[in-house]
Design an enzyme around this catalytic site. Structure first.
Site, PDB file in Angstrom:
ATOM      1  N   ASN A 198      10.396 -16.574 -28.708  1.00 48.25           N
ATOM      2  CA  ASN A 198      10.856 -15.849 -29.882  1.00 48.25           C
ATOM      3  C   ASN A 198      12.371 -15.766 -29.991  1.00 48.25           C
ATOM      4  O   ASN A 198      12.915 -15.661 -31.087  1.00 48.25           O
ATOM      5  CB  ASN A 198      10.262 -14.433 -29.843  1.00 48.25           C
ATOM      6  CG  ASN A 198      10.807 -13.546 -30.932  1.00 48.25           C
ATOM      7  OD1 ASN A 198      10.344 -13.577 -32.070  1.00 48.25           O
ATOM      8  ND2 ASN A 198      11.800 -12.732 -30.597  1.00 48.25           N
ATOM      9  N   TYR A 251      21.459 -23.797 -37.990  1.00 53.53           N
ATOM     10  CA  TYR A 251      20.188 -23.093 -37.785  1.00 53.53           C
ATOM     11  C   TYR A 251      19.010 -23.957 -38.234  1.00 53.53           C
ATOM     12  O   TYR A 251      18.004 -24.063 -37.531  1.00 53.53           O
ATOM     13  CB  TYR A 251      20.196 -21.778 -38.562  1.00 53.53           C
ATOM     14  CG  TYR A 251      18.921 -20.971 -38.418  1.00 53.53           C
ATOM     15  CD1 TYR A 251      18.684 -20.211 -37.274  1.00 53.53           C
ATOM     16  CD2 TYR A 251      17.964 -20.956 -39.425  1.00 53.53           C
ATOM     17  CE1 TYR A 251      17.520 -19.462 -37.148  1.00 53.53           C
ATOM     18  CE2 TYR A 251      16.802 -20.215 -39.309  1.00 53.53           C
ATOM     19  CZ  TYR A 251      16.573 -19.467 -38.166  1.00 53.53           C
ATOM     20  OH  TYR A 251      15.417 -18.729 -38.031  1.00 53.53           O
ATOM     21  N   LYS A 268      15.889 -25.308 -35.836  1.00 52.87           N
ATOM     22  CA  LYS A 268      14.472 -25.019 -36.050  1.00 52.87           C
ATOM     23  C   LYS A 268      13.660 -26.305 -36.238  1.00 52.87           C
ATOM     24  O   LYS A 268      12.487 -26.364 -35.854  1.00 52.87           O
ATOM     25  CB  LYS A 268      14.302 -24.079 -37.243  1.00 52.87           C
ATOM     26  CG  LYS A 268      14.767 -22.660 -36.942  1.00 52.87           C
ATOM     27  CD  LYS A 268      14.046 -22.086 -35.731  1.00 52.87           C
ATOM     28  CE  LYS A 268      14.504 -20.704 -35.353  1.00 52.87           C
ATOM     29  NZ  LYS A 268      13.799 -20.163 -34.166  1.00 52.87           N
TER      30      LYS A 268
END
Length: 242
Positions: A81, A139, A143
């Site tokens: 996470n 980012y 991902k």
């Protein structure tokens, strides 16, 4: 009962997942970046959660954490996470740390990686990626890379259930107070994939949003791109994912 590691569990989705898993009777290892952040986990620790502290921007700290966990009771599942939105830590925290934990931890039979719909705008190119965080990272690219890592683990480790989850744009510290998605739904899918015995949860290689399989970026399932990513990470870290 399962023993689970939830990284980045000091607040937000990680905290919510750890809380829910503890309430369900599981043995949970919670993680914070530093001692100051760890103080926020005192309520979970008082409920017998186990606390580990490691700054995921530092690969050596991740290695030390993995070694310590391997010397303790085996971990059954990991919810990867921990993540950051911007700055120099994006690639080290969002990609290198979960790669190292995946490669170094012995025992987990379920891996759940936090993705984002932002991965759809990531660039399937490794050219110029600074794995050490010498400059700010993307980012969206991070991902895309971690979603690809999840698919690669599913392919290379058929005994491991490996999946990626888009939790939605939820009102956490990262997402901001005006984020439109449901915070409660934002952590349920990763918990389900980590512990459920339902047939759907015992599948691998999926990209999920609110317990529904979605179609990821085409590069995610491109085995050649998976292999290039794993090779780049192995060269950077000196650790090979078998």
């Amino acid at each position: 009962m399962s023993r689970l590691l939830v990284t980045g569990s000091a607040d937000g989705l990680g905290r919510a997942a750890a809380d829910a898993l503890l309430s369900a009777g599981h043995d949970v290892v919670v993680h914070a970046r530093n001692r100051e952040r760890a103080a926020a986990l005192s309520a979970l620790v008082s409920r017998r959660a186990h606390l580990v502290v490691a700054d995921f921007a530092n690969p050596d700290a991740v290695r030390y954490l993995a070694a310590g966990l391997n010397d303790a009771e085996p971990i059954d599942a990991v919810i990867h996470n921990a993540g950051v939105w911007g700055g120099r830590a994006v690639i080290p925290v969002n990609v290198v740390a979960p790669y190292l934990l995946t490669a170094l931890l012995t025992g987990p039979r379920r891996m759940v990686y936090l993705s984002s719909s932002s991965h759809l705008s990531g660039r399937p190119s490794l050219a110029g990626v600074n794995w050490r965080g010498a400059s700010a990272g993307s980012y969206a690219d991070s991902k895309l890379f971690v979603t690809t890592l999840a698919a690669a683990v599913a392919r290379l480790r058929p005994e491991v259930l490996s999946n990626a989850v888009d939790p939605g744009w939820v009102p956490t510290r990262m997402g901001g107070p005006d984020a439109p998605d449901d915070l409660e739904l934002g952590h349920r899918t990763q918990e389900w994939l980590a512990v459920s015995e339902e047939p759907e949860a015992r599948t691998t290689g999926g990209y999920w949003y609110h317990r529904r399989m979605q179609q990821p970026h085409p590069a995610v399932d491109d085995e050649a791109f998976q292999d290039r990513l794993l090779q780049a990470l192995a060269e950077e870290t000196g650790v090979t994912l078998d």
